[in-house]
Design an enzyme around this catalytic site. Structure first.
Site: not given
Ligand code: PDD
Length: 292
Positions: A104, A149
């Site tokens: 881990h 992310k």
């Molecule tokens: N997803 N919140 C979450 C949990 C997300 O996964 C995303 C984007 C967003 C919006 O972020 P942005 O405007 O930067 O795309 C908010 C991407 C598109 C995905 O996981 O495919």
């Protein structure tokens, strides 16, 4: 997604079907990695500076060494775009901590795995814009670092599947009484002609559309505020919207089976949608709002 499309893996371009990652990659074993999804309009990555900055932030929070400098990342994205025939694409970038014996704790001295691919940007079905989406409410059962992310997306995956099982396009989640976001998009509430968004803290991913929506609201003269939003404020909203790299901004017209407002996409959505299309066109043309 076609097997003959070209992807990037650890310094090389290759056909997708030939790209292989060792099973001890920590992305596979632990979900120990980060990712980005960048829309591309007219072969120009949209809001690239902000996507790159978020990638750096995500890597920094997980203490994964950034494998490339800013010029390197931009060069990689441009090279991937150039290798494909589509004007509108979306680039997926993933960086994991790398390959090591399963343990881990962070292994010392390993090299991050870098993977990137580009796919044709799906055209949003017209009825999603003219009729809106059905969304369900769910408790937010994810971890407390949603601002990263991360490729550890099990909470988001389970939430999206619950929406699909309920015949909805997305879910909108709450921690207790407090609105957070959707499984893969941010959520916007319209009340009294103004746009409300939840705080940009550890409970949500700050979408790149956060800054964009604020700019678009300011340009349109629409009041915009970021603050805690209660469930009741969502349930009694005039309009609801969601946004993401691939969904742009879309109206939510049914919540838990009930109509939102009059059940039709509202005037604030229509203005923001039109402004969003102008921002895309300006970026593709290399000028104006949202060019970086
Ligand atoms: N997803 N919140 C979450 C949990 C997300 O996964 C995303 C984007 C967003 C919006 O972020 P942005 O405007 O930067 O795309 C908010 C991407 C598109 C995905 O996981 O495919």
């Amino acid at each position: 997604m076609t097997d003959d499309q070209t992807v990037y893996l650890n310094g090389e371009f290759m056909p997708l079907a030939e790209a292989r990652v060792p099973v001890l990659d920590r992305g596979f074993i632990f979900g120990d990695g980060v990712y980005e999804v960048v829309p591309v309009y007219g072969r120009v990555p949209f809001r690239w500076t902000q996507h790159h900055a978020r990638l750096e932030r995500s890597l920094g929070k997980l203490r994964i060494d950034d494998p490339m400098d800013a010029a390197g990342w931009r060069g990689l994205v441009d090279a991937l775009i150039a290798r494909h025939p589509w004007d509108d694409q979306f680039v997926y970038i993933q960086v994991t901590r790398g390959v090591a014996k399963r343990d881990h704790a962070f292994p010392k001295g390993i090299t991050p795995t870098v993977f990137a691919m580009s796919s044709p940007l799906p055209v949003l079905p017209a009825e999603q814009i003219t009729e809106g989406l059905a969304v369900i409410t769910l408790p937010d059962e994810r971890w407390l670092h949603c601002d990263v992310k991360s490729t550890s997306l099990l909470g988001n995956v389970l939430a999206r599947q619950a929406a699909v099982d309920a015949g909805a396009a997305e879910c909108v989640m709450f921690r207790g009484d407090r609105l957070t976001e959707c499984s893969s998009s941010n959520f916007w509430v319209v009340r009294d002609g103004g746009v409300l968004a939840p705080p940009k803290d550890n409970l949500i991913l700050e979408g790149i559309r956060y800054g964009l929506m604020q700019e678009l609201c300011e340009a349109e003269g629409l009041p915009f505020s970021v603050r805690e939003i209660t469930r009741d404020e969502v349930l009694t909203a005039d309009e609801l919207m969601l946004s993401s790299a691939t969904k742009e901004v879309l109206p939510v017209t049914r919540l838990d089976g009930r109509p939102v407002g009059d059940g039709r996409p509202g005037p604030v959505f229509r203005r923001l949608h039109a402004a969003y299309q102008r921002a895309k066109a300006a970026s593709a043309a290399g000028a104006g709002l949202a060019v970086h």
